[in-house]
Design a protein around this motif. Structure first.
Motif, PDB file in Angstrom:
ATOM      1  N   VAL A 134     -29.790  89.553  42.848  1.00  0.00           N
ATOM      2  CA  VAL A 134     -31.105  90.124  43.142  1.00  0.00           C
ATOM      3  C   VAL A 134     -30.961  91.575  43.585  1.00  0.00           C
ATOM      4  N   ALA A 170     -30.491  93.752  40.695  1.00  0.00           N
ATOM      5  CA  ALA A 170     -31.734  93.937  39.936  1.00  0.00           C
ATOM      6  C   ALA A 170     -32.617  95.025  40.537  1.00  0.00           C
ATOM      7  N   VAL A 171     -32.567  95.169  41.849  1.00  0.00           N
ATOM      8  CA  VAL A 171     -33.453  96.142  42.507  1.00  0.00           C
ATOM      9  C   VAL A 171     -32.718  97.415  42.900  1.00  0.00           C
ATOM     10  N   THR A 186     -31.462 100.947  43.167  1.00  0.00           N
ATOM     11  CA  THR A 186     -31.999 102.243  42.731  1.00  0.00           C
ATOM     12  C   THR A 186     -30.947 103.346  42.813  1.00  0.00           C
ATOM     13  N   SER A 233     -24.090  95.235  45.882  1.00  0.00           N
ATOM     14  CA  SER A 233     -24.375  93.974  45.203  1.00  0.00           C
ATOM     15  C   SER A 233     -23.095  93.329  44.691  1.00  0.00           C
ATOM     16  N   ARG A 264     -31.927  95.311  34.551  1.00  0.00           N
ATOM     17  CA  ARG A 264     -32.439  94.830  35.841  1.00  0.00           C
ATOM     18  C   ARG A 264     -33.103  93.461  35.679  1.00  0.00           C
ATOM     19  N   LEU A 299     -32.146  89.535  37.123  1.00  0.00           N
ATOM     20  CA  LEU A 299     -33.065  88.560  37.719  1.00  0.00           C
ATOM     21  C   LEU A 299     -33.020  87.229  36.979  1.00  0.00           C
TER      22      LEU A 299
END
Length: 410
Positions: free
Chosen positions: A97, A100-101, A103, A111, A171, A175
């Motif tokens: 997750v 995926a987020v 930036t 991660s 991304r 997920l």
């Protein structure tokens, strides 16, 4: 129980279903481990970094996993094995997750570190957990089944995430992978059950390989360390060439278009190797180890000889045959060594497996670094040095016979 009675025991349908869930756990873990490979350019552009920086996410993952495996497995021993496995998957979900987020590149690094922290826990405990689901003389088969998840990740997981990433973006793909991991986590709760307490339960320990007899007990840790050391050399030999598979095979065949085909051959051969080792690892483990390493040596050796052949067709055919032998043998080697470590250590299987997993990660990192150094001279040096290292492993397997029989104390 007599040997005659034991040979009649089979893996029933319920146990097979639980083994499939455990294999699914290794599938999602390996798929996320190699997640950046097929999407490296997309991730690099999105995070505004070089492709080389994204590549470090893979080698860095191996380094972190290797460093933390022993202490995290020791920490996991305070709870039941099933609880530790479920928590490791939940941490993986968090890493997916977060990816995926992400930036920024540092967020992506975090991660990967998150997932790497429990990588060793899952890989150290998953095979011993599988051993509790089957009759003792079927431990090798169960280990091969669980390792089949990682083989499937090479055939389906990595290409699948690449394809999905091209359709919906990397991304969203992360997920999707997180959703699959959640489903596998629920399956694992069913397969093993969450058990509290500070020690392994009787159900978890009841079918594990027996602790060696008194005369052997003092000697089994040196044997475990030797077997782990042999495995480290083999993993180093593999990743020395495999890390630069695309460069090596394109150089041999003369076209980058052959890389995808040869990777597919490698993965499919790995599935065959996993199936074959599952059939023989319980009945003749030492012979299985010797044959596996010999085939490995022939495969990687043929790859070293391929550039000396005549035209591109001959070189491509030799490369395909070499990759098939190499891929099948490498997939088979993991269950052979993992099962051997578990049988030697008995009810210390978790701790011994953590050493094996640490060695595996050291082999990945060491092989990649050594391969990078050799690549600067010539791609041909990669399979040549790999072959020499595999022959060293074969010599150790034939002379020292480090892989134990099914029941070393009987």
């Amino acid at each position: 129980m007599s040997g005659t009675a034991m040979t009649r025991e089979k893996i029933d349908a319920a146990a097979a279903a639980r083994l499939a869930i455990l294999a699914s756990a290794t599938f999602v873990y390996v798929t996320f481990e190699v997640f950046p490979v097929g999407l490296i350019q997309d991730i690099a552009r999105s995070l505004d970094v070089s492709a080389g920086a994204v590549g470090l996410l893979i080698s860095g993952y191996a380094v972190v996993a290797g460093i933390v495996t022993v202490p995290t497995v020791a920490l996991a021993s305070r709870v039941s094995r099933s609880t530790a496995l479920v928590v490791s998957l939940l941490v993986l979900v968090a890493g997916e997750v977060l990816a995926a987020v992400a930036t920024s590149f540092p967020m992506m690094v975090v991660s990967r570190v998150a997932a790497a922290l429990t990588h060793g826990v899952l890989w150290s405990l998953i095979a011993p957990a599988a051993a509790t689901l089957v009759p003792r003389e079927r431990v090798g088969t169960a280990t091969a089944a669980v390792f089949g998840g990682s083989t499937l990740a090479a055939i389906v997981g990595s290409p699948g995430t690449t394809l999905i990433g091209e359709l919906i973006g990397w991304r969203a793909t992360a997920l999707v992978l997180a959703g699959v991991t959640v489903a596998v986590t629920f399956g694992l709760v069913w397969a093993l059950g969450l058990r509290g307490g500070t020690a392994r339960t009787a159900a978890e320990e009841g079918r594990e390989p027996a602790v060696p007899a008194t005369g052997q007990r003092r000697a089994y840790w040196p044997r475990v360390l030797f077997l782990c050391g042999v495995a480290v050399v083999l993993i180093t030999a593999h990743f020395l060439s495999y890390t630069y598979f695309a460069v090596l095979t394109a150089d041999i065949t003369g076209t980058s278009g052959a890389v995808v085909v040869l990777l597919t051959v490698f993965g499919l051969a790995g599935a065959v190797g996993t199936w074959l080792v599952g059939r023989h690892n319980d009945t003749a483990p030492q012979r299985t180890a010797a044959v596996t390493i010999a085939v490995f040596a022939v495969g990687i050796g043929l790859l070293a000889l391929a550039p000396a052949l005549g035209g591109p067709v001959a070189r491509s055919a030799a490369a395909a045959a070499a990759v098939a032998l190499w891929g099948g043998a490498f997939a088979a080697a993991g269950p052979v060594f993992q099962t051997g470590v578990m049988r030697l250590a008995g009810q210390d299987a978790d701790r011994a497996s953590s050493l094996y997993v640490t060695g595996f990660q050291a082999g990945i990192a060491g092989g990649s670094v050594l391969g990078a150094a050799l690549l600067g001279h010539s791609p041909l040096w990669l399979p040549v040095v790999s072959t020499l290292l595999v022959l060293l492993v074969l010599l150790a397997v034939l002379t020292r016979r480090p892989v134990p029989a099914v029941e070393p104390d009987e």
